[in-house]
Design an enzyme around this catalytic site. Structure first.
Site, PDB file in Angstrom:
ATOM      1  N   SER A 139       0.855  -1.174   0.000  1.00  0.00           N
ATOM      2  CA  SER A 139       0.000   0.000   0.000  1.00  0.00           C
ATOM      3  C   SER A 139       0.895   1.228   0.000  1.00  0.00           C
ATOM      4  CB  SER A 139      -0.881  -0.038   1.254  1.00  0.00           C
ATOM      5  OG  SER A 139      -1.554   1.179   1.406  1.00  0.00           O
ATOM      6  N   LYS A 165      -1.415  -0.882  -4.153  1.00  0.00           N
ATOM      7  CA  LYS A 165      -2.598  -0.095  -3.773  1.00  0.00           C
ATOM      8  C   LYS A 165      -2.185   1.356  -3.638  1.00  0.00           C
ATOM      9  CE  LYS A 165      -4.883   0.194   0.731  1.00  0.00           C
ATOM     10  NZ  LYS A 165      -5.542  -0.602   1.781  1.00  0.00           N
ATOM     11  N   LYS A 167      -3.174   5.153  -2.404  1.00  0.00           N
ATOM     12  CA  LYS A 167      -4.085   5.948  -1.579  1.00  0.00           C
ATOM     13  C   LYS A 167      -4.575   7.116  -2.430  1.00  0.00           C
ATOM     14  CE  LYS A 167      -3.873   3.897   2.406  1.00  0.00           C
ATOM     15  NZ  LYS A 167      -5.096   3.442   3.094  1.00  0.00           N
ATOM     16  N   ASP A 192      -7.461   3.175  -2.636  1.00  0.00           N
ATOM     17  CA  ASP A 192      -8.098   3.233  -1.312  1.00  0.00           C
ATOM     18  C   ASP A 192      -8.323   4.693  -0.925  1.00  0.00           C
ATOM     19  OD1 ASP A 192      -8.953   2.966   1.280  1.00  0.00           O
ATOM     20  OD2 ASP A 192      -7.092   2.113   2.057  1.00  0.00           O
ATOM     21  N   GLU A 217     -11.441   0.969  -2.666  1.00  0.00           N
ATOM     22  CA  GLU A 217     -11.714   0.618  -1.282  1.00  0.00           C
ATOM     23  C   GLU A 217     -12.282   1.831  -0.546  1.00  0.00           C
ATOM     24  OE1 GLU A 217      -8.108  -0.890   0.414  1.00  0.00           O
ATOM     25  OE2 GLU A 217      -9.022  -1.141   2.378  1.00  0.00           O
ATOM     26  N   ASP A 242     -13.822  -1.476   3.951  1.00  0.00           N
ATOM     27  CA  ASP A 242     -12.878  -1.671   5.054  1.00  0.00           C
ATOM     28  C   ASP A 242     -13.540  -1.108   6.315  1.00  0.00           C
ATOM     29  OD1 ASP A 242     -10.811  -1.430   6.914  1.00  0.00           O
ATOM     30  OD2 ASP A 242      -9.492  -0.243   5.665  1.00  0.00           O
ATOM     31  N   LYS A 266      -9.591  -6.677   8.756  1.00  0.00           N
ATOM     32  CA  LYS A 266      -8.518  -6.267   9.673  1.00  0.00           C
ATOM     33  C   LYS A 266      -8.874  -6.775  11.058  1.00  0.00           C
ATOM     34  CE  LYS A 266      -7.059  -1.997   7.391  1.00  0.00           C
ATOM     35  NZ  LYS A 266      -7.339  -0.545   7.314  1.00  0.00           N
ATOM     36  N   GLY A 294      -3.922  -4.063   6.444  1.00  0.00           N
ATOM     37  CA  GLY A 294      -2.798  -3.829   7.345  1.00  0.00           C
ATOM     38  C   GLY A 294      -2.939  -2.473   8.010  1.00  0.00           C
TER      39      GLY A 294
HETATM   40  O1  NPG Z   1       0.895  -2.125   4.813  1.00  0.00           O
HETATM   41  O2  NPG Z   1       0.113  -2.186   6.837  1.00  0.00           O
HETATM   42  C1  NPG Z   1       0.198  -1.679   5.723  1.00  0.00           C
HETATM   43  C2  NPG Z   1      -0.586  -0.420   5.442  1.00  0.00           C
HETATM   44  C3  NPG Z   1      -1.858  -0.704   4.724  1.00  0.00           C
HETATM   45  O3  NPG Z   1      -2.870   1.168   3.695  1.00  0.00           O
HETATM   46  C4  NPG Z   1      -2.744   0.509   4.692  1.00  0.00           C
HETATM   47  N1  NPG Z   1      -3.350   0.806   5.836  1.00  0.00           N
HETATM   48  O4  NPG Z   1      -6.369   2.562   5.491  1.00  0.00           O
HETATM   49  O5  NPG Z   1      -5.885   0.513   5.288  1.00  0.00           O
HETATM   50  C5  NPG Z   1      -5.565   1.652   5.592  1.00  0.00           C
HETATM   51  C6  NPG Z   1      -4.151   1.968   6.005  1.00  0.00           C
HETATM   52  C7  NPG Z   1      -3.957   2.455   7.420  1.00  0.00           C
HETATM   53  C8  NPG Z   1      -2.706   2.487   7.956  1.00  0.00           C
HETATM   54  C9  NPG Z   1      -4.996   2.853   8.193  1.00  0.00           C
HETATM   55  C10 NPG Z   1      -2.490   2.937   9.255  1.00  0.00           C
HETATM   56  C11 NPG Z   1      -4.780   3.292   9.484  1.00  0.00           C
HETATM   57  C12 NPG Z   1      -3.528   3.342  10.011  1.00  0.00           C
END
Ligand code: NPG
Length: 373
Positions: A139, A165, A167, A192, A217, A242, A266, A294
């Protein structure tokens, strides 16, 4: 019948690990992973969990301060010294406390690790996992410039991630995806939004349709299943949820009304392994694939995610990257590494299957407290 687990002590420990590269989403920028680690102990046997709350209430209402408070004052005292027939009973045992799924998951996952170790099996095996390696993606956060993002995508592809992915947020979306797609025509790509759009933005989201995203997402508000179902009728790209999927009922409802076709699971958001399994099963029953999200976890949370992602309906690449993508030095030994062809091996040793690096955990500790029965 295995003997019940009687917890003799629980340690809460807040740690802070700098990220090797800042991570920016539509809701904020993170420079470090600050997490509460939970160690559950039962007569010498131990298990470890990681709370996925963050210092600020941006992704969800929980924060490290609320999670610590609720664990210390309510959740841990309710479990200490009692016979826990199986870790899957913990969600019900903690039902008296409303909300706080990340705090609940932290202790629930620790007891799952403990139970698996006690049984001498890997957590994956304990949960009913069916894979010995899982397909993983990366991501990538919002970058100061498109060129910087393209550089990150290039690096991720060179490292072998099976999908990328991106953002997105209003203003960092159509052009961003267009540029990445132009440069990487065959890459498995998803986007996402972390709830950054409104239904009125449907045309802007439909403008992403030509770029062959596997999914978008959580484009809309986390409480809004209805508008997601409306949006799904107006764009071609499949929707994945999510933040909105807080448990098996939300999963069932969302799939039933067409608010999404795919679910990101998650552990923290849904309240632990047993609930994650229930969401997995609800999606399976509806014919929808799931994948493992994640939260920039340290190796402890990451190993829980790897075990979870080994369940059969995890059919799409997870946000599960190698330790080096996040931290200079992870809290586990060996670190998580890519195993080739965009996969990570599911740990096969007892429980989480990796040793904890207590020297690094100590060095990263902000505060710690042991609560005894
Ligand atoms: O690789 O762990 C990873 C990050 C994946 O994009 C990711 N997480 O919105 O899903 C999400 C985002 C996130 C990270 C959300 C940290 C909240 C805190």
């Amino acid at each position: 019948m295995t003997a019940p687990i009687v917890l003799t002590s629980v340690e809460l420990r807040e740690v802070r690990l700098p990220l090797v590269h800042p991570f920016e989403t539509s809701f904020g920028r993170m420079e470090a992973r600050q997490a509460i680690l939970v160690t559950a102990e039962s007569n010498g046997a131990r298990g470890h969990g990681e709370c996925t709350a963050q210092p600020e209430p941006l992704f969800s209402a929980e924060t490290n301060v609320t999670a610590w408070h609720v664990l210390e004052e309510f959740l841990v005292p309710a479990l200490l010294g009692k016979g826990i027939a199986a870790p899957s009973e913990i969600w019900n045992a903690l039902r008296f406390a409303r909300g706080h799924p990340m705090a609940k998951a932290a202790i629930e996952t620790a007891v799952h690790d403990l139970a698996a170790r006690r049984g001498g099996v890997s957590l994956s095996r304990y949960l009913g996992g069916t894979r010995d390696r899982v397909t993983v993606g990366i991501s990538l956060g919002i970058e100061p410039t498109l060129d910087a993002l393209l550089g990150q995508v290039e690096k991720a592809v060179a490292r072998g991630y099976a999908r990328v992915k991106l953002k997105i947020k209003p203003g960092w979306d159509v052009e961003t995806v267009r540029r990445v797609r132009e440069r990487f025509p065959d890459l498995r790509l998803t986007a996402d939004a972390n709830a950054a759009y409104r239904l009125e933005d449907a045309d802007r989201l439909a403008a992403l349709d030509p770029f062959g995203l596997e999914m978008i997402e959580q484009p809309l508000d986390y409480e809004d299943l209805f508008d997601h179902a409306e949006l799904a009728k107006r764009i071609a790209t499949p929707l994945c949820l999510d933040e909105s999927i807080t448990g098996p009922d939300a999963a069932r409802h969302a799939l039933r009304i067409g608010a999404c076709r795919i679910i990101n699971i998650k552990l923290g958001r849904v309240g632990g392994h047993a609930r994650a399994r229930a969401v997995h099963d609800a999606a399976l029953a509806a014919g929808a694939p799931v994948w493992c999200g994640g939260m920039l976890e340290t190796g402890i949370g990451r190993c829980h995610n790897l075990a979870l992602a080994s369940l059969p309906n995890f059919r799409l690449p997870g946000d599960l990257s190698a330790s080096e993508r996040y931290f200079a030095e992870d809290l586990i030994d060996p670190p998580v590494t890519l195993a080739g062809a965009g996969t990570i091996a599911v740990p096969s040793g007892p429980g989480l299957g990796h040793e904890l690096r207590w020297d690094r955990i100590e060095a990263a500790t902000l505060r710690a407290r042991t609560i005894r029965a």
